[in-house]
Design a protein around this motif. Structure first.
Motif, PDB file in Angstrom:
ATOM      1  N   ASP A  73       0.808  -1.218   0.000  1.00  0.00           N
ATOM      2  CA  ASP A  73       0.000   0.000   0.000  1.00  0.00           C
ATOM      3  C   ASP A  73       0.842   1.270   0.000  1.00  0.00           C
ATOM      4  OD1 ASP A  73      -2.173  -1.646   0.079  1.00  0.00           O
ATOM      5  OD2 ASP A  73      -2.733  -1.210   2.156  1.00  0.00           O
ATOM      6  N   TRP A  74       2.030   1.211   0.575  1.00  0.00           N
ATOM      7  CA  TRP A  74       2.888   2.395   0.646  1.00  0.00           C
ATOM      8  C   TRP A  74       3.244   2.919  -0.747  1.00  0.00           C
ATOM      9  CZ3 TRP A  74       7.927   2.225  -1.359  1.00  0.00           C
ATOM     10  CH2 TRP A  74       8.380   0.952  -1.723  1.00  0.00           C
ATOM     11  N   LEU A  75       3.157   2.032  -1.760  1.00  0.00           N
ATOM     12  CA  LEU A  75       3.546   2.412  -3.119  1.00  0.00           C
ATOM     13  C   LEU A  75       2.469   2.142  -4.163  1.00  0.00           C
ATOM     14  CD1 LEU A  75       5.890   3.379  -4.975  1.00  0.00           C
ATOM     15  CD2 LEU A  75       6.535   0.968  -5.226  1.00  0.00           C
ATOM     16  N   HIS A  76       1.792   1.017  -4.017  1.00  0.00           N
ATOM     17  CA  HIS A  76       0.896   0.531  -5.067  1.00  0.00           C
ATOM     18  C   HIS A  76      -0.399  -0.008  -4.469  1.00  0.00           C
ATOM     19  CE1 HIS A  76      -0.079  -1.405  -8.921  1.00  0.00           C
ATOM     20  NE2 HIS A  76      -0.427  -2.464  -8.217  1.00  0.00           N
ATOM     21  N   PRO A  77      -1.545   0.254  -5.133  1.00  0.00           N
ATOM     22  CA  PRO A  77      -1.704   1.034  -6.362  1.00  0.00           C
ATOM     23  C   PRO A  77      -1.628   2.534  -6.091  1.00  0.00           C
ATOM     24  CG  PRO A  77      -3.841   0.303  -5.596  1.00  0.00           C
ATOM     25  CD  PRO A  77      -2.826  -0.345  -4.694  1.00  0.00           C
ATOM     26  N   PHE A  78      -1.204   3.277  -7.083  1.00  0.00           N
ATOM     27  CA  PHE A  78      -1.080   4.722  -6.931  1.00  0.00           C
ATOM     28  C   PHE A  78      -2.455   5.326  -6.649  1.00  0.00           C
ATOM     29  CE2 PHE A  78      -0.776   9.081  -8.714  1.00  0.00           C
ATOM     30  CZ  PHE A  78       0.224   9.556  -7.873  1.00  0.00           C
TER      31      PHE A  78
END
Length: 203
Positions: A73-78
């Motif tokens: 979640d920290w990166l994806h999905p945007f």
């Protein structure tokens, strides 16, 4: 030679054809060439969004980080409210101490590139000079690191000698960031900052 051919096949920038990097470090899903027009987005938890300014005219080579942590979640999905803030970190002033051993011999010409690899593998280290507070320094402004924190790396290519700039694109935990100035952010704990791409452009 096999590694070199793998890098070419994966369309990895020649600047990254370094012994410090392995083809397994990269993830083509993170590759992106940013347009010359500045684009901005709001990123982060609901009610605590921060501006994400994309790095105009840079090309990002994605690092293999999805699945590396308990969740993505920290990166994806945007656009996920669990996304961490986006920012930039220059490695242009890297010295032997930044590799964990002040006595080790480093290739000064490629220190900025090798430092990017070291950070990906071993994590960030607190800044040697703590102007605002002890911690890792970075900027939400992609232009700011170029003023003293991003160096030129000269490379011999088939089209002659060229100079390139490189810096890291990072994600920062909203719960760990301290806002020293509009352009300078700090995390006291290196665990609150993660690199997910190497940005390169011709100098």
């Amino acid at each position: 030679m096999a590694q070199f051919e793998q890098f070419k096949a994966a369309k990895i920038h020649p600047l990254l054809y370094r012994p410090s990097f392995d083809i397994s470090h990269f993830d083509v899903r993170g590759n992106k060439t940013f347009s010359s027009q500045i684009e901005t987005f709001q990123v982060g938890p609901s009610g605590r969004n921060k501006l994400y300014t994309q790095p105009a005219s840079w090309t990002r080579y994605g690092l293999k980080v999805l699945g590396k942590y308990p969740n993505d979640d920290w990166l994806h999905p945007f656009g996920n409210p669990g996304n961490w803030y986006r920012a930039y970190h220059g490695t242009g002033n890297a010295t032997a101490a930044d590799f964990g051993n002040p006595d080790v011999l480093i290739d000064k010409q490629y220190a900025a590139v090798d430092a990017a690899s070291s950070i990906f593998e071993k994590g960030f280290r607190p800044a040697r000079t703590a102007v605002h507070r002890v911690g890792v320094y970075y900027s939400p402004n992609p232009i700011f690191p170029e003023n003293g924190f991003v160096s030129k790396v000269v490379l011999d290519t088939k089209r002659g000698r060229k100079a390139f700039k490189c810096m890291l694109q990072v994600a920062v935990n909203p719960d760990g960031v301290k806002f020293a100035t509009n352009d300078i952010w700090v995390v006291e704990s290196p665990k609150n900052i993660r690199t997910y791409g190497i940005l390169i452009k011709e100098a």
